[in-house]
Design an enzyme around this catalytic site. Structure first.
Site, short mmCIF file in Angstrom:
data_model
loop_
_atom_site.label_atom_id
_atom_site.label_comp_id
_atom_site.label_asym_id
_atom_site.label_seq_id
_atom_site.Cartn_x
_atom_site.Cartn_y
_atom_site.Cartn_z
CE LYS A 81 -4.51 0.91 0.17
NZ LYS A 81 -5.57 0.15 -0.50
N GLY A 183 -21.48 6.10 4.08
CA GLY A 183 -20.66 6.37 2.90
C GLY A 183 -21.44 6.04 1.63
N GLY A 185 -20.22 7.02 -1.65
CA GLY A 185 -19.36 7.29 -2.79
C GLY A 185 -19.45 6.18 -3.82
CB VAL A 187 -17.41 1.37 -2.50
CG1 VAL A 187 -17.81 0.07 -1.80
CG2 VAL A 187 -16.12 1.16 -3.29
#
Length: 354
Positions: A81, A183, A185, A187
């Protein structure tokens, strides 16, 4: 920032590199957790961190999560990452992306990057101008792997929620099941649309409430303020924003029977998985349920570099295996008394030789 190898989240990472380029203003961290199964694969996060130690913590936790995610998804990739430390205005320049691309390229393929929070397909295309070790690039047509991983992540989460509803509630469908989504967004919004299509009752929230309200109007859903969404009485709480929300306080606020969502590193500390289990809340380990995106971008990368199959049907076939993996974890949890996160961690650790 203390020495990173003394951090609680350091887990014998193979490489942790701080990248500085004064000319472009780039400060980034690249972390490789494991390359036991292949190159460390995982996205790049572009985020403003008030404290640099939070960036290091993110890099360490997220790279370990990618090792586990790729292993549990059956992908020939390790875990890595990157985080780019943005300023308060989240200023992003071509020069900054170029310097980051050069740092990725200098690792010679040990790390393969992709999109994450704050990074777009266009950003990845710019990075790909300077290194081949990039996945999730824009694709032509609707029948190829790759491109925006959000819809593929959303599909896996939707299938995982259905599996959780079957396991915990004994229902074959999500019709009438109340899901509170944190959330909305790429996804979370995708998950909401798939759930709404199958008749679920939805309550939506987002730090950008105008976005949540617009989606709620589209889907006929309710909304809740960001500071109340975790307390909504529901069947399923689905976290699809940033992680580390399941701490002592967050778990105490939950009024649900299932937690299943796409946010990475939802459990703040290892003890919080057993805490959920003690409350009788079924948990879908995040790196298992949210693997749809990495499946897509990995197959795109392998197709481009190793002539592996890269059609959309192969992606969907692999995403369709996510519910079965979750069911295996839950059955083992029921059998042994270990919490689902503990079971999943043990499985992943064995797969990466630890």
């Amino acid at each position: 920032m203390t020495a990173f190898w003394t951090e609680a989240d350091f887990d014998d990472h193979e490489l942790v590199q701080v990248v500085r380029d004064a000319k472009s203003g780039l400060t980034a961290i690249i972390a490789l957790h494991s390359t036991h199964l292949g190159p460390g694969a995982g996205g790049t996060r572009f985020w403003h961190y008030a404290d640099p130690s939070d960036a290091m913590r993110d890099a360490l936790r997220l790279s370990r999560g990618m090792s586990y995610k790729n292993a549990m998804a059956g992908l020939p990739m390790g875990g890595g990452k990157a985080v780019i430390l943005a300023d308060k205005d989240k200023t992003k320049t071509p020069e900054m992306l170029a310097a980051f691309a050069d740092a990725v390229d200098a690792l010679g393929g040990r790390y393969v990057t992709a999109e994450d929070v704050g990074i777009s397909e266009a950003d990845m295309a710019a990075v790909a101008q300077r290194t081949q070790f990039v996945s999730g690039l824009p694709v032509e047509g609707e029948d190829a792997a790759g491109g925006d991983p959000g819809p593929f992540t959303a599909l896996g989460i939707f299938l995982g929620i259905k599996a959780a509803v079957q396991h915990k509630l004994g229902k074959d469908s999500v019709e009438g099941v109340h899901v509170a989504l944190q959330g909305t967004g790429s996804v979370g919004g995708g998950v909401a649309r798939l759930l709404a299509r199958d008749g679920a009752k939805l309550t939506l929230s987002d730090i950008h409430m105008d976005r949540a309200e617009a989606l709620a109007a589209e889907l006929g859903a309710d909304t809740a303020a960001p500071d109340t969404i975790m307390s909504v009485a529901c069947d399923v709480f689905s976290p699809n924003a940033l992680g580390a929300i399941l701490d002592d306080e967050g778990i105490a606020r939950l009024d649900c029977q299932i937690v299943a969502g796409g946010a990475n590193n939802q459990l703040k500390r290892p003890e919080h998985g057993p805490m959920l289990a003690k409350r009788g809340i079924l948990y879908a380990p995040d790196y298992v349920i949210n693997a749809g995106g990495i499946i897509s971008v990995t197959l795109e990368y392998l197709c481009r570099n190793d002539q592996a199959p890269c059609d959309i049907n192969e992606v969907r076939k692999r995403i369709a295996l996510i519910p079965g993996r979750l069911e295996q974890i839950w059955q083992e949890s029921d059998r042994t008394g270990a919490s689902p996160d503990q079971v999943a961690d043990r499985m992943a650790q064995e797969l990466i030789g630890r």
